[in-house]
Design an enzyme around this catalytic site. Structure first.
Site, mmCIF file in Angstrom:
data_model
loop_
_atom_site.group_PDB
_atom_site.id
_atom_site.type_symbol
_atom_site.label_atom_id
_atom_site.label_comp_id
_atom_site.label_asym_id
_atom_site.label_seq_id
_atom_site.Cartn_x
_atom_site.Cartn_y
_atom_site.Cartn_z
ATOM 1 N N CYS A 124 50.863 35.818 43.829
ATOM 2 C CA CYS A 124 50.088 36.817 43.084
ATOM 3 C C CYS A 124 48.916 37.373 43.881
ATOM 4 O O CYS A 124 48.328 38.375 43.485
ATOM 5 C CB CYS A 124 49.590 36.223 41.771
ATOM 6 S SG CYS A 124 50.915 35.766 40.627
ATOM 7 N N HIS A 266 43.394 40.270 39.165
ATOM 8 C CA HIS A 266 44.807 39.980 38.920
ATOM 9 C C HIS A 266 45.025 39.752 37.436
ATOM 10 O O HIS A 266 44.341 38.940 36.807
ATOM 11 C CB HIS A 266 45.216 38.749 39.722
ATOM 12 C CG HIS A 266 46.509 38.149 39.303
ATOM 13 N ND1 HIS A 266 47.660 38.889 39.140
ATOM 14 C CD2 HIS A 266 46.841 36.870 38.987
ATOM 15 C CE1 HIS A 266 48.643 38.096 38.753
ATOM 16 N NE2 HIS A 266 48.172 36.864 38.652
ATOM 17 N N ASN A 296 51.805 39.819 33.004
ATOM 18 C CA ASN A 296 51.480 39.360 34.351
ATOM 19 C C ASN A 296 52.642 39.718 35.275
ATOM 20 O O ASN A 296 53.723 39.146 35.178
ATOM 21 C CB ASN A 296 51.248 37.849 34.345
ATOM 22 C CG ASN A 296 50.865 37.296 35.706
ATOM 23 O OD1 ASN A 296 51.069 37.924 36.742
ATOM 24 N ND2 ASN A 296 50.324 36.087 35.716
#
Length: 358
Positions: A124, A266, A296
């Site tokens: 990520c 993020h 996500n």
């Protein structure tokens, strides 16, 4: 050189990457909380309370990470006039194949010829690492324009029985075009903070599918091909690492939190975003977030959030922007920049996936 020995501020006028364009795309299949599998035993209120997510997008059968990357790349290139990129980077933890890298194939499908192309694997944090890589390549004069694409199809990694990951992770792609420029220009990437802690490598992982499984196949089961995450420990690491990394990159830029106009983290979980914002003392009205609508999306979450905000006029030229991310590895990455005037981009959830060459 230790962190403490590094210069607090970047040189006043140096070669770096300058943002020219941003675009994003999510697959057409929109899944609301009410449409999640009944076996998970969750409802809309439960999911919103724990994650802040109302909907997410999942790729359909036969749709690969490369398909999403191609659509996002086409969108950003279509928004701009000028020389084609001479370098292509792809950040992903869900590649179409273990080998070869996805970037050369993407460059070929885009008609870019025999340009430099490689993948970035930092989970990520991949987009943040990709930005730093692009800035270094551009500053060194090895490239004039870099196409950086972050794309994920996390729906292929989630265990169908794991509701904790299933309600959070989603699919999407974001792309940026960066050119060689100077740090004093609008859109310039100013400073970076990158880090890792391999002692936590088992907190977020896909245990199977790699050389470890092939070397000792009896130690693995089919379930090891699915994503696993130690949620409570990851929450603490994510909040701490993104907060600390953000403070370091602000110091290197010569900014304080009060100087930040837009904070883009993020899109891991709304509770994580709130906790990091609170620790940095950045109010909600200065935060860019779209996790409620897209979930996500791993490495794609930062460029998707930027593209989404740009399409909604939520980023103004001249605003000071702080980016931060955290992912498996453990890894983290933060960057600062000033937002430039960019071409108008289509909303990330518009249009259907075109037919692509396989």
């Amino acid at each position: 050189m230790t962190v403490a020995d590094r210069p607090a501020q970047p040189p006043a006028d140096r070669a770096t990457a300058v943002l020219e364009g941003v675009a994003g795309w999510v697959p057409p299949r929109r899944v609301s909380n009410a449409e999640l599998p009944a076996a998970w035993g969750v409802d809309d209120a439960w999911v919103r309370r724990r994650t802040g997510i109302a909907t997410r997008h999942w790729a359909g059968d036969g749709v690969r990470t490369g398909d999403l990357a191609l659509e996002a790349a086409r969108r950003v290139l279509a928004s701009l006039d000028g020389p084609a990129p001479d370098t292509v980077l792809v950040a992903t933890s869900t590649p179409d194949r273990p080998m070869p890298a996805m970037a050369p194939r993407l460059a070929s499908l885009l008609g870019l010829g025999q340009v430099a192309a490689w993948d970035v694997a930092a989970a990520c944090s991949g987009f943040g690492y990709g930005l730093a890589t692009a800035a270094g390549v551009l500053a060194a004069g090895h490239a004039q324009r870099v196409l950086l694409v972050a794309a994920e199809v996390y729906s292929t990694l989630v265990d169908p029985a794991d509701r904790g990951a299933g309600v959070v992770f989603a699919d999407g792609a974001g792309a940026v075009l960066l050119r060689r420029g100077r740090s004093g220009e609008p859109g310039a990437l100013l400073a970076f903070d990158l880090g890792s802690d391999g002692t936590g490598h088992e907190l977020i992982q896909v245990p199977g599918g790699g050389a470890a499984e092939r070397a000792r196949p009896t130690d693995h089961t089919p379930a090891d091909r699915h994503f696993r995450m130690a949620g409570r420990e990851v929450y603490q690491h994510a909040v701490t690492r993104m907060t600390e990394s953000s403070l370091r990159v602000l110091e290197r830029t010569g900014w304080t939190a009060d100087d930040v106009d837009r904070f883009v983290a993020h899109q891991a979980n709304a509770r994580i975003l709130d906790a990091v914002g609170e620790r940095l003392r950045l109010p909600a009205d200065r935060q860019v977030a779209n996790i409620e609508r897209v979930g996500n999306t791993g490495a794609a979450s930062l460029p998707l959030a930027l593209a989404d905000a740009a399409s909604r006029d939520q980023l103004a030229p001249g605003e000071r922007v702080l980016l931060t991310s955290f992912g498996a590895g453990l890894t983290w990455a933060s960057a600062t920049m000033t937002w430039p005037e960019l071409p108008v981009v289509a909303p990330v959830d518009s249009a259907a996936l075109p037919a692509v060459a396989r």
